[in-house]
Write a protein that holds these residues in place. Structure first.
Motif, mmCIF file in Angstrom:
data_model
loop_
_atom_site.group_PDB
_atom_site.id
_atom_site.type_symbol
_atom_site.label_atom_id
_atom_site.label_comp_id
_atom_site.label_asym_id
_atom_site.label_seq_id
_atom_site.Cartn_x
_atom_site.Cartn_y
_atom_site.Cartn_z
ATOM 1 N N VAL A 141 0.881 -1.209 -0.074
ATOM 2 C CA VAL A 141 -0.201 -0.044 0.046
ATOM 3 C C VAL A 141 0.918 1.159 0.195
ATOM 4 C CG1 VAL A 141 -1.776 1.199 1.384
ATOM 5 C CG2 VAL A 141 -1.805 -1.228 1.287
ATOM 6 N N TYR A 142 0.557 1.999 -1.098
ATOM 7 C CA TYR A 142 1.597 3.397 -1.050
ATOM 8 C C TYR A 142 0.636 4.377 -0.499
ATOM 9 C CZ TYR A 142 4.295 0.666 -4.614
ATOM 10 O OH TYR A 142 5.248 -0.262 -5.258
ATOM 11 N N PRO A 143 1.445 5.291 0.225
ATOM 12 C CA PRO A 143 2.790 5.466 0.251
ATOM 13 C C PRO A 143 3.398 4.531 1.350
ATOM 14 C CG PRO A 143 1.769 7.390 1.353
ATOM 15 C CD PRO A 143 0.741 6.588 0.666
ATOM 16 N N ILE A 144 4.489 4.220 1.379
ATOM 17 C CA ILE A 144 5.320 3.272 1.949
ATOM 18 C C ILE A 144 6.010 4.003 3.167
ATOM 19 C CG2 ILE A 144 7.035 1.438 2.170
ATOM 20 C CD1 ILE A 144 6.633 0.709 -0.334
ATOM 21 N N ASP A 145 5.837 3.844 4.389
ATOM 22 C CA ASP A 145 6.451 4.410 5.620
ATOM 23 C C ASP A 145 7.813 3.785 5.662
ATOM 24 O OD1 ASP A 145 7.356 5.626 7.703
ATOM 25 O OD2 ASP A 145 5.806 4.968 8.958
ATOM 26 N N ILE A 146 8.738 4.490 5.162
ATOM 27 C CA ILE A 146 10.189 4.015 5.223
ATOM 28 C C ILE A 146 10.648 3.594 6.695
ATOM 29 C CG2 ILE A 146 10.865 4.896 2.841
ATOM 30 C CD1 ILE A 146 12.269 7.293 4.438
ATOM 31 N N ASN A 147 10.167 4.309 7.546
ATOM 32 C CA ASN A 147 10.740 3.629 9.109
ATOM 33 C C ASN A 147 10.059 2.562 9.406
ATOM 34 O OD1 ASN A 147 12.359 6.227 9.407
ATOM 35 N ND2 ASN A 147 10.852 7.472 10.102
ATOM 36 N N LYS A 148 8.958 1.992 8.906
ATOM 37 C CA LYS A 148 8.094 0.778 9.496
ATOM 38 C C LYS A 148 8.325 -0.369 8.290
ATOM 39 C CE LYS A 148 4.982 3.551 12.389
ATOM 40 N NZ LYS A 148 3.820 4.172 12.235
ATOM 41 N N ALA A 149 8.634 0.038 7.224
ATOM 42 C CA ALA A 149 8.545 -1.101 6.218
ATOM 43 C C ALA A 149 9.528 -1.959 6.247
ATOM 44 C CB ALA A 149 8.642 -0.401 4.682
ATOM 45 N N ASP A 150 9.069 -3.240 5.798
ATOM 46 C CA ASP A 150 10.275 -4.587 6.124
ATOM 47 C C ASP A 150 10.992 -4.303 4.680
ATOM 48 O OD1 ASP A 150 8.186 -5.282 4.332
ATOM 49 O OD2 ASP A 150 8.142 -7.505 5.481
ATOM 50 N N GLU A 152 10.928 -6.480 2.237
ATOM 51 C CA GLU A 152 10.177 -7.013 1.222
ATOM 52 C C GLU A 152 9.289 -6.016 0.588
ATOM 53 O OE1 GLU A 152 7.301 -11.074 0.096
ATOM 54 O OE2 GLU A 152 7.654 -10.479 1.866
ATOM 55 N N THR A 153 8.641 -5.110 1.355
ATOM 56 C CA THR A 153 7.854 -4.053 1.003
ATOM 57 C C THR A 153 8.628 -2.880 0.451
ATOM 58 O OG1 THR A 153 6.346 -4.518 2.789
ATOM 59 C CG2 THR A 153 6.185 -2.370 1.904
ATOM 60 N N LEU A 154 9.867 -2.836 0.877
ATOM 61 C CA LEU A 154 10.803 -1.643 0.025
ATOM 62 C C LEU A 154 11.116 -2.059 -1.116
ATOM 63 C CD1 LEU A 154 12.826 -0.849 3.709
ATOM 64 C CD2 LEU A 154 11.233 0.815 2.216
ATOM 65 N N ALA A 155 11.158 -3.438 -1.288
ATOM 66 C CA ALA A 155 11.805 -4.000 -2.495
ATOM 67 C C ALA A 155 10.677 -3.640 -3.772
ATOM 68 C CB ALA A 155 12.239 -5.496 -2.607
ATOM 69 N N LEU A 165 19.281 -3.396 -2.186
ATOM 70 C CA LEU A 165 19.152 -1.995 -1.670
ATOM 71 C C LEU A 165 18.157 -1.854 -0.592
ATOM 72 C CD1 LEU A 165 20.343 0.678 -2.311
ATOM 73 C CD2 LEU A 165 18.704 1.265 -3.985
ATOM 74 N N ALA A 166 17.125 -2.734 -0.522
ATOM 75 C CA ALA A 166 15.943 -2.593 0.422
ATOM 76 C C ALA A 166 16.772 -3.311 1.804
ATOM 77 C CB ALA A 166 14.904 -3.905 -0.009
ATOM 78 N N GLU A 167 17.560 -4.423 1.682
ATOM 79 C CA GLU A 167 18.247 -4.791 3.160
ATOM 80 C C GLU A 167 19.182 -3.608 3.574
ATOM 81 O OE1 GLU A 167 17.980 -7.435 4.787
ATOM 82 O OE2 GLU A 167 16.508 -8.557 3.749
ATOM 83 N N LEU A 192 6.285 7.865 -3.480
ATOM 84 C CA LEU A 192 5.673 6.634 -3.084
ATOM 85 C C LEU A 192 6.149 6.360 -1.635
ATOM 86 C CD1 LEU A 192 6.514 4.455 -6.312
ATOM 87 C CD2 LEU A 192 4.373 5.516 -5.718
ATOM 88 N N ILE A 193 6.826 7.328 -1.055
ATOM 89 C CA ILE A 193 7.361 6.873 0.245
ATOM 90 C C ILE A 193 6.747 8.070 1.414
ATOM 91 C CG2 ILE A 193 9.285 5.533 -0.396
ATOM 92 C CD1 ILE A 193 10.928 7.954 -0.125
ATOM 93 N N THR A 194 6.925 7.827 2.409
ATOM 94 C CA THR A 194 6.620 8.808 3.592
ATOM 95 C C THR A 194 7.403 8.362 4.653
ATOM 96 O OG1 THR A 194 4.566 9.824 4.628
ATOM 97 C CG2 THR A 194 4.524 7.366 4.382
ATOM 98 N N VAL A 195 7.407 9.299 5.814
ATOM 99 C CA VAL A 195 8.012 9.066 6.967
ATOM 100 C C VAL A 195 6.974 9.493 8.057
ATOM 101 C CG1 VAL A 195 9.777 9.862 8.476
ATOM 102 C CG2 VAL A 195 10.191 9.567 5.916
#
Length: 130
Positions: A63-72, A74-77, A86-88, A123-126
């Motif tokens: 689900v977008y936007p992805i919270d980059i502080n909480k996403a795992d 797999e979601t970041l990828a 890069l997600a790792e 697509l990302i959020t904090v």
């Protein structure tokens, strides 16, 4: 002296014309054609192509936007231009340095430059803010 040369030229021309006519007539006729039969054991059919079955465990809804502080990872990828490696790196950076203060802080991760950041910025959020 002209007669022998002329007669040789006529003979050569007639031979060439006969050869050319025979060549083209022979190619268009059924005579001389070759039929090949291949034993059934040597005949192969193309493999059936079917879509791989997706099990419930393999599905991952993003689900977008992805919270980059909480996403795992797999979601970041799932972000464009962000692969598994890069997600790792993003997850490792977050665990070493704490949460990202702003989405632009993501550029501190090795491998994320201006172009990649532009591609994922919307697509990302904090923490719920873009």
């Amino acid at each position: 002296m002209k007669k022998p040369r002329l007669s040789i030229l006529v003979v050569v021309t007639l031979l060439f014309a006969a050869f050319t006519a025979g060549f083209f007539l022979g190619r268009n006729g059924k005579r001389g054609s070759v039929e090949l039969s291949v034993p059934a054991a040597m005949q192969t059919l193309p493999p059936e192509t079917t879509a791989p079955e997706v099990t419930a465990a393999e599905t991952h809804t993003v689900v977008y936007p992805i919270d980059i502080n909480k996403a795992d990872a797999e979601t970041l990828a799932a972000l464009p231009g962000i692969g598994a490696v890069l997600a790792e790196r993003i997850v490792a950076y977050r665990s070493e340095n704490g949460d990202f203060a702003a989405v632009e802080s993501l550029m501190n991760v090795e491998g994320i430059g201006e172009k990649r950041m532009e591609a994922i910025l919307g697509l990302i959020t904090v923490g719920g803010t873009k």
